[in-house]
Design a protein around this motif. Structure first.
Motif, PDB file in Angstrom:
ATOM      1  N   ILE A 173      27.228  32.079  44.819  1.00 11.96           N
ATOM      2  CA  ILE A 173      28.068  33.064  45.515  1.00 11.96           C
ATOM      3  C   ILE A 173      29.138  33.615  44.593  1.00 11.96           C
ATOM      4  O   ILE A 173      29.357  34.834  44.519  1.00 11.96           O
ATOM      5  CB  ILE A 173      28.712  32.433  46.766  1.00 11.96           C
ATOM      6  N   SER A 174      29.827  32.732  43.871  1.00  7.13           N
ATOM      7  CA  SER A 174      30.945  33.158  43.030  1.00  7.13           C
ATOM      8  C   SER A 174      30.503  34.109  41.931  1.00  7.13           C
ATOM      9  O   SER A 174      31.155  35.140  41.678  1.00  7.13           O
ATOM     10  CB  SER A 174      31.640  31.942  42.410  1.00  7.13           C
ATOM     11  N   THR A 175      29.399  33.787  41.257  1.00  4.40           N
ATOM     12  CA  THR A 175      28.972  34.614  40.136  1.00  4.40           C
ATOM     13  C   THR A 175      28.435  35.964  40.588  1.00  4.40           C
ATOM     14  O   THR A 175      28.573  36.960  39.872  1.00  4.40           O
ATOM     15  CB  THR A 175      27.889  33.897  39.299  1.00  4.40           C
ATOM     16  N   ARG A 176      27.859  36.033  41.777  1.00  2.14           N
ATOM     17  CA  ARG A 176      27.266  37.297  42.235  1.00  2.14           C
ATOM     18  C   ARG A 176      28.211  38.157  43.057  1.00  2.14           C
ATOM     19  O   ARG A 176      28.006  39.363  43.157  1.00  2.14           O
ATOM     20  CB  ARG A 176      26.001  37.003  43.060  1.00  2.14           C
ATOM     21  N   THR A 177      29.220  37.566  43.654  1.00  2.00           N
ATOM     22  CA  THR A 177      30.106  38.338  44.534  1.00  2.00           C
ATOM     23  C   THR A 177      31.580  38.239  44.183  1.00  2.00           C
ATOM     24  O   THR A 177      32.355  39.134  44.520  1.00  2.00           O
ATOM     25  CB  THR A 177      29.949  37.882  45.999  1.00  2.00           C
ATOM     26  N   ASN A 189      32.548  43.433  46.707  1.00  2.00           N
ATOM     27  CA  ASN A 189      31.867  42.629  45.697  1.00  2.00           C
ATOM     28  C   ASN A 189      32.597  42.857  44.377  1.00  2.00           C
ATOM     29  O   ASN A 189      32.841  44.012  43.995  1.00  2.00           O
ATOM     30  CB  ASN A 189      30.402  43.082  45.595  1.00  2.00           C
ATOM     31  N   GLN A 190      32.941  41.800  43.681  1.00  2.00           N
ATOM     32  CA  GLN A 190      33.689  41.947  42.432  1.00  2.00           C
ATOM     33  C   GLN A 190      32.909  42.753  41.401  1.00  2.00           C
ATOM     34  O   GLN A 190      33.490  43.491  40.604  1.00  2.00           O
ATOM     35  CB  GLN A 190      34.042  40.569  41.863  1.00  2.00           C
ATOM     36  N   ARG A 191      31.595  42.642  41.428  1.00  3.35           N
ATOM     37  CA  ARG A 191      30.780  43.415  40.493  1.00  3.35           C
ATOM     38  C   ARG A 191      30.938  44.917  40.714  1.00  3.35           C
ATOM     39  O   ARG A 191      30.928  45.699  39.760  1.00  3.35           O
ATOM     40  CB  ARG A 191      29.303  43.027  40.632  1.00  3.35           C
ATOM     41  N   ILE A 192      31.062  45.313  41.992  1.00  6.36           N
ATOM     42  CA  ILE A 192      31.274  46.738  42.293  1.00  6.36           C
ATOM     43  C   ILE A 192      32.630  47.173  41.767  1.00  6.36           C
ATOM     44  O   ILE A 192      32.755  48.235  41.130  1.00  6.36           O
ATOM     45  CB  ILE A 192      31.157  47.005  43.805  1.00  6.36           C
TER      46      ILE A 192
END
Length: 334
Positions: A38-42, A261-264
């Motif tokens: 969860i942490s790495t993807r969001t 999402n942090q990636r966004i």
């Protein structure tokens, strides 16, 4: 974009979230997932969840009180309450219940639904009433209780969502225009990417007369499509809003995106050329709170003293509908 002689000042903010926090390790006891996944993807580490006796009304009213206190505005001075939400306590609307709870006796009140873009759509709507000279003081609340409509057996979606509310006070100010530019967009052709849909069940009342009754189905999402949509459309809509505000990206002090999402967040900032220290992010502690995410994050950085009066904030919401939009605003009274 309409400009008038009446300016808009954003004079107070507040937020509220349930006390119960479900972290990733706890979630891994419900579905087959892990904190690392969860942490790495969001970028999400925990989310706040409302108990059965907590309502949107109670959470939103608390956020509203904090915003009114900061602005130095009594509830009886509020002319209009706009509640941006997709999860009302009552399908007929929850804004009027909040109006009664606050004692805002002279305020009109209505719900506005634009999912995760709701707060941005609400900010623009509030500004139109003020700039038209119709209302002096508007209380804008973004609040959602997404845990009600989350499928807790679907690990693709249940890791994302949390509950909460945030609010701002917007006031007429002849000497200041705090809302500098905006752009709002919708594309219903992509509606199926993110839904919380009503599922009718046939109910034959009499012969030849059958109606559909039922309930709403849990949130369903195509995460890859939503990611692609956000990373493409959000930078565009911010650039258009900056153009309308006659500002450059370099003049933005803070980038405040819907906390999906942090990636966004990272991808949008990179495309705009905005350094990471200007990006506001608190999704690690709250998850995706839909219409509440922007005002909750704003309230935290204002109360921490990071955002100062006069700072220029580029805010953008994006999500179901599909809807997306941006506002460029200057924080504070002066």
């Amino acid at each position: 974009m309409h400009q008038s002689g009446i300016g808009v000042a954003i004079t107070g903010c507040g937020s509220s979230a349930p006390l119960a926090a479900l972290d990733n390790d706890g979630l891994s006891r419900i579905v087959d997932t892990s904190d690392e996944w969860i942490s790495t993807r969001t970028g999400i580490q925990q989310r706040r969840l409302a108990k059965p006796n907590e309502s949107l009304k109670s959470i939103a009213s608390e956020a509203a009180r904090h915003a009114l206190d900061m602005a130095g505005v009594a509830a009886t001075e509020v002319d209009l309450i706009i509640l941006a939400t997709s999860t009302p306590d009552d399908l007929f609307g929850t804004a009027s219940q909040i109006q009664a709870e606050l004692g805002a006796v002279k305020a009109a009140a209505f719900d506005l639904t634009a999912a995760c873009s709701g707060f941005v759509f609400g900010m623009v709507t509030a500004a139109q009433f003020i700039q038209a000279g119709t209302y002096q003081t508007v209380l804008l609340i973004g609040g959602d209780v997404l845990s009600r409509w989350t499928d807790w057996s679907d690990r693709r979606t249940c890791v994302l969502f949390g509950d909460g509310a945030g609010a701002v006070v917007m006031q007429a100010n002849p000497d200041r225009n705090g809302l500098l530019g905006f752009e709002l967009c919708s594309d219903g052709r992509q509606n199926e990417c993110l839904t919380l849909a009503f599922q009718p069940q046939p109910n034959e009342l009499i012969e030849d007369i059958t109606i559909g009754q039922g309930t709403f189905q849990p949130i369903a999402m195509n995460g890859q499509e939503v990611y692609r949509f956000a990373v493409k459309r959000v930078p565009e809509v911010i650039e258009k809003s900056l153009y309308r505000a006659n500002l450059s990206v370099d003049q933005v002090d803070w980038l405040l995106l819907h906390q999906a999402n942090q990636r966004i967040l990272d991808a949008v900032a990179q495309r705009l050329g905005i350094p990471s220290h200007k990006v506001i992010s608190n999704m690690a502690r709250y998850g995706n709170t839909s219409a509440a995410s922007i005002p909750i994050a704003l309230d935290e950085v204002v109360r921490e003293g990071k955002v100062k009066p006069g700072d220029v904030i580029a805010a953008s919401g994006f999500g179901a509908g599909l809807t997306w939009g941006a506002t460029i605003f200057r924080w504070g009274k002066a």
